[in-house]
Design a protein around this motif. Structure first.
Motif, mmCIF file in Angstrom:
data_model
loop_
_atom_site.group_PDB
_atom_site.id
_atom_site.type_symbol
_atom_site.label_atom_id
_atom_site.label_comp_id
_atom_site.label_asym_id
_atom_site.label_seq_id
_atom_site.Cartn_x
_atom_site.Cartn_y
_atom_site.Cartn_z
ATOM 1 N N UNK A 1 32.927 43.704 55.736
ATOM 2 C CA UNK A 1 32.044 44.018 54.920
ATOM 3 C C UNK A 1 32.351 45.294 54.130
ATOM 4 N N UNK A 2 32.405 45.071 52.635
ATOM 5 C CA UNK A 2 32.594 46.181 51.664
ATOM 6 C C UNK A 2 34.150 46.577 51.608
ATOM 7 N N UNK A 3 34.984 45.933 52.603
ATOM 8 C CA UNK A 3 36.587 46.327 52.808
ATOM 9 C C UNK A 3 37.388 45.176 52.585
ATOM 10 N N UNK A 4 36.627 44.125 51.951
ATOM 11 C CA UNK A 4 37.389 42.883 52.272
ATOM 12 C C UNK A 4 38.797 42.781 51.980
ATOM 13 N N UNK A 5 39.136 43.201 50.746
ATOM 14 C CA UNK A 5 40.718 43.134 50.098
ATOM 15 C C UNK A 5 41.360 43.820 50.988
ATOM 16 N N UNK A 6 41.082 45.132 51.492
ATOM 17 C CA UNK A 6 41.856 46.017 52.301
ATOM 18 C C UNK A 6 41.893 45.414 53.744
ATOM 19 N N UNK A 7 40.965 45.028 54.325
ATOM 20 C CA UNK A 7 41.092 44.308 55.558
ATOM 21 C C UNK A 7 42.016 43.153 55.742
ATOM 22 N N UNK A 8 41.850 42.294 54.538
ATOM 23 C CA UNK A 8 42.643 41.140 54.497
ATOM 24 C C UNK A 8 44.101 41.570 54.440
ATOM 25 N N UNK A 9 44.519 42.348 53.389
ATOM 26 C CA UNK A 9 45.911 42.755 53.175
ATOM 27 C C UNK A 9 46.388 43.400 54.463
ATOM 28 N N UNK A 10 45.797 44.249 55.018
ATOM 29 C CA UNK A 10 46.225 44.807 56.343
ATOM 30 C C UNK A 10 46.427 43.800 57.483
ATOM 31 N N UNK A 11 45.561 42.885 57.493
ATOM 32 C CA UNK A 11 45.652 42.009 58.605
ATOM 33 C C UNK A 11 46.925 40.944 58.446
ATOM 34 N N UNK A 12 47.211 40.728 57.177
ATOM 35 C CA UNK A 12 48.241 39.694 56.884
ATOM 36 C C UNK A 12 49.653 40.671 57.019
ATOM 37 N N UNK A 13 49.299 41.747 56.871
ATOM 38 C CA UNK A 13 50.773 42.721 56.995
ATOM 39 C C UNK A 13 51.078 42.634 58.460
ATOM 40 N N UNK A 14 49.957 42.888 59.172
ATOM 41 C CA UNK A 14 50.039 42.813 60.650
ATOM 42 C C UNK A 14 50.668 41.519 61.298
ATOM 43 N N UNK A 15 50.236 40.638 60.769
ATOM 44 C CA UNK A 15 50.468 39.283 61.352
ATOM 45 C C UNK A 15 52.065 39.120 60.942
ATOM 46 N N UNK A 16 52.423 39.509 59.729
ATOM 47 C CA UNK A 16 53.848 39.505 59.346
ATOM 48 C C UNK A 16 54.885 40.257 60.335
ATOM 49 N N UNK A 17 54.356 41.333 60.667
ATOM 50 C CA UNK A 17 55.038 42.347 61.665
ATOM 51 C C UNK A 17 55.287 41.292 62.932
ATOM 52 N N UNK A 18 54.297 40.912 63.432
ATOM 53 C CA UNK A 18 54.123 39.950 64.800
ATOM 54 C C UNK A 18 55.128 38.929 64.523
ATOM 55 N N UNK A 19 55.100 38.209 63.320
ATOM 56 C CA UNK A 19 56.275 37.311 63.177
ATOM 57 C C UNK A 19 57.629 37.536 63.229
ATOM 58 N N UNK A 20 57.922 38.854 62.629
ATOM 59 C CA UNK A 20 59.106 39.345 62.406
ATOM 60 C C UNK A 20 59.696 39.731 63.859
ATOM 61 N N UNK A 21 58.695 40.331 64.655
ATOM 62 C CA UNK A 21 59.161 40.641 66.184
ATOM 63 C C UNK A 21 59.561 39.306 66.914
ATOM 64 N N UNK A 22 58.646 38.310 66.785
ATOM 65 C CA UNK A 22 58.828 36.916 67.467
ATOM 66 C C UNK A 22 60.151 36.475 67.025
ATOM 67 N N UNK A 23 60.262 36.471 65.631
ATOM 68 C CA UNK A 23 61.889 36.034 65.188
ATOM 69 C C UNK A 23 62.877 36.683 65.733
ATOM 70 N N UNK A 24 62.927 38.150 65.996
ATOM 71 C CA UNK A 24 63.827 38.799 66.566
ATOM 72 C C UNK A 24 64.067 38.494 68.014
ATOM 73 N N UNK A 25 62.773 38.129 68.579
ATOM 74 C CA UNK A 25 62.884 37.646 69.967
ATOM 75 C C UNK A 25 63.663 36.477 70.279
ATOM 76 N N UNK A 26 63.196 35.286 69.397
ATOM 77 C CA UNK A 26 63.738 34.300 69.654
ATOM 78 C C UNK A 26 65.494 34.181 69.342
ATOM 79 N N UNK A 27 65.874 34.768 68.091
ATOM 80 C CA UNK A 27 67.009 35.008 67.944
ATOM 81 C C UNK A 27 67.822 35.634 69.127
#
Ligand SMILES: [Zn+2]
Length: 411
Positions: free
Chosen positions: A206-232
Motif C-alpha cells: 500500500x502506497x509503495x506499489x511500484x517500489x515493492x514490486x520492482x524490489x521483489x522481482x529483483x530478489x526473485x532474479x537473484x534467487x534464480x541466479x543462485x539456483x542456476x549457479x547451483x544447478x550448473x
C-alpha cells in the motif's frame, strides 16, 4: 501414534542399503541418464506466445526434438500435493502429503506414506541427484545427493510455507544429504536461498506499489541466479544418472502479477498495471536456466521438463469463498491461482526428449497425467512398475511403440 509408527516403518523400508541391490543390477550396461526439471505452475497460455515470439528458444528446441503435452493434474492442485503424486504415482490421500499443511503441520518427508521414485532408483544402483524439489524437506538418503526445496524451514521462514531461508539458516532438519556436502556447497556456490521469495503483503504494498514490486522481482532474479549457479555446479561436479532440479519463482510471480485485465477479479490498477511483463518474463528467465542445464545434456541424455499444474486468473462466479482471494492463508492480494476444485482447469505439462523418444510428437487432450511420470521414468531404467502406482508408462512417446492399453489414473 499409529501413523508415526507407519512412517518409521516406511522410513526403514526406504533406507534398505542401496549397494546390495545395486549388485543385482546389470553393472556392465550403461545406465540411462535423465535430467528432469520441475517448473511449478507452468502456464501454457502464457508460454505459447513467448515460444512464437522466439523468447523461449531452449524450450522450443525440446518441443521440436521430443514429445510434449498437457498433464492431467489432481483436484485442488498445489506443489506439495502434486509433486508427491509425481514422486509416487499414488493419490494425495494415499501418499499423505495432501497440501502445504497436513493436520495443521507444514508438510514434510516424514509424512510420505508411499515409496518415492528416488528411493526406488537408489535401490537399483542408479545414482540420484536432486535440488530444490518441493516437499523434500527434511532430505532423505539417496544413492547420491539431495538438497531440499519448497517447505524448507529456517530464519524468516519459520513455517516453511512459500518463503526462502538461506542454506546456512535452515532449521528443523537437514537441507542437504549427505551432510558433508553442505560446507562444499557454501564454499563453491555460496549461501543460496532455497525455494523462492515470500510474496509481499497488502500492507507492504500500500502506497509503495511500484517500489515493492520492482524490489521483489529483483530478489526473485537473484534467487534464480543462485539456483542456476547451483544447478550448473551440481551437473558439472556431481553428475548422476538421474538428476531432478526444480524452479518455483514462476508460480509465485503469477499468483499476484499475472497480466490480468481490468475486467478480471481482483484487478487493482495500482498493482496490476505496473509490471504486466513480470509474469511472462519469468518464463523467459526460466528458459535461460534451461539453456544452462541443456549444456550438460548430450544426445544420450533424456531431458524431462515437468510442470505440476498451470495457473489461471480468479473467477468470481464460482469462487464465493473470501479465502479464495488470499493465497495459502497469507494476505497477499492474489489474482491468479491453481487450487481449483477441477484440476482439469489448470493442467500441468510435460516436455521430453532423448534417445528413442519421438520427435515433434504431441500428447493430445488430458490423456497423460501427473501419475504417469514415475512409471515412465522407471520404464526408461527398465524397472518394473510397482503395483501401488496408479499411472501408466507413456509408451506412445517412444519410437515404434503405441499407447499402453492400461487405463489412465482417475483424478
Ligand atoms: Zn502456487
Amino acid at each position: 501414534m499409529v501413523s508415526r509408527k507407519i512412517s518409521l516403518l516406511l522410513a526403514a523400508v526406504f533406507l534398505v542399503p542401496f549397494v546390495l541391490s545395486a549388485q543385482e543390477h546389470n553393472a556392465s550396461k550403461p545406465k540411462p541418464r535423465v535430467i528432469m526439471i520441475g517448473v511449478n505452475g507452468m502456464e501454457l497460455d502464457i508460454i505459447r506466445p513467448l515460444i512464437l515470439k522466439g523468447d523461449m528458444p531452449n524450450l522450443a528446441r525440446v518441443i521440436e526434438n521430443g514429445a510434449y503435452g498437457k498433464l492431467r493434474t489432481v483436484s485442488g492442485p498445489n506443489c506439495p500435493r502434486v509433486y508427491s503424486t509425481l514422486f509416487t504415482s499414488t493419490k494425495p490421500e494415499e501418499h499423505g502429503v495432501t497440501g502445504f499443511l497436513v493436520g495443521g503441520i507444514t508438510a514434510n518427508t516424514h509424512m510420505l506414506k508411499e515409496e518415492p521414485i528416488w528411493s526406488m532408483l537408489s535401490k537399483q544402483g542408479i545414482t540420484v541427484g536432486m535440488a530444490n524439489v518441493p516437499a523434500t524437506f527434511p532430505v532423505m538418503p539417496v544413492n547420491g545427493y539431495m538438497i531440499s526445496g519448497m517447505l524448507t524451514r529456517g530464519k524468516n521462514c519459520e513455517d516453511g510455507v512459500l518463503c526462502a531461508p538461506k542454506l546456512s539458516e535452515v532449521t528443523g532438519g537437514d537441507a542437504v544429504y549427505p551432510r558433508a556436502m553442505k560446507d562444499e556447497l557454501l564454499k563453491n556456490v555460496g549461501d543460496f536461498y532455497i525455494d523462492c521469495e515470500r510474496m509481499p503483503s497488502a500492507a507492504d504494498l500500500k502506497g509503495h506499489e511500484a517500489e515493492v514490486i520492482n524490489q521483489w522481482l529483483a530478489k526473485v532474479q537473484t534467487i534464480r541466479d543462485q539456483q542456476t549457479k547451483l544447478f550448473d555446479y551440481l551437473l558439472a561436479s556431481h553428475p548422476t544418472n538421474f538428476t531432478f532440479l526444480a524452479q518455483s519463482c514462476e508460480d509465485r510471480t503469477g499468483h499476484w502479477l499475472y497480466p490480468i485485465t481490468p475486467f478480471n477479479v481482483g484487478y487493482n490498477a495500482s498493482i496490476n498495471s505496473i509490471r504486466q511483463d513480470a509474469f511472462p518474463n519469468q518464463y523467459v528467465a526460466f528458459d535461460k536456466v534451461l539453456g544452462t542445464i541443456l549444456k550438460h545434456a548430450d544426445e544420450n541424455t533424456y531431458v524431462v521438463i515437468v510442470s505440476d499444474h498451470g495457473i489461471k486468473p480468479l473467477r468470481e462466479f464460482e469462487e464465493k469463498d473470501p479465502h479464495a482471494h488470499a493465497d495459502h492463508e497469507k494476505t497477499t492480494p492474489v489474482i491468479a491461482k491453481h487450487d481449483f476444485a477441477d484440476g482439469d482447469d489448470v493442467p500441468g505439462s510435460v516436455f521430453i526428449m532423448g534417445p528413442g523418444i519421438k520427435r515433434d510428437f504431441r500428447l493430445m487432450g488430458l490423456d497423460a497425467s501427473v501419475y504417469d511420470i514415475a512409471p515412465t521414468l522407471l520404464h526408461i531404467y527398465s524397472i518394473e512398475q510397482p503395483k501401488q502406482m496408479r499411472g501408466r508408462v507413456l509408451s506412445e512417446i517412444f519410437e515404434g511403440q503405441a499407447r499402453d492399453s492400461k487405463v489412465a489414473a482417475s483424478n
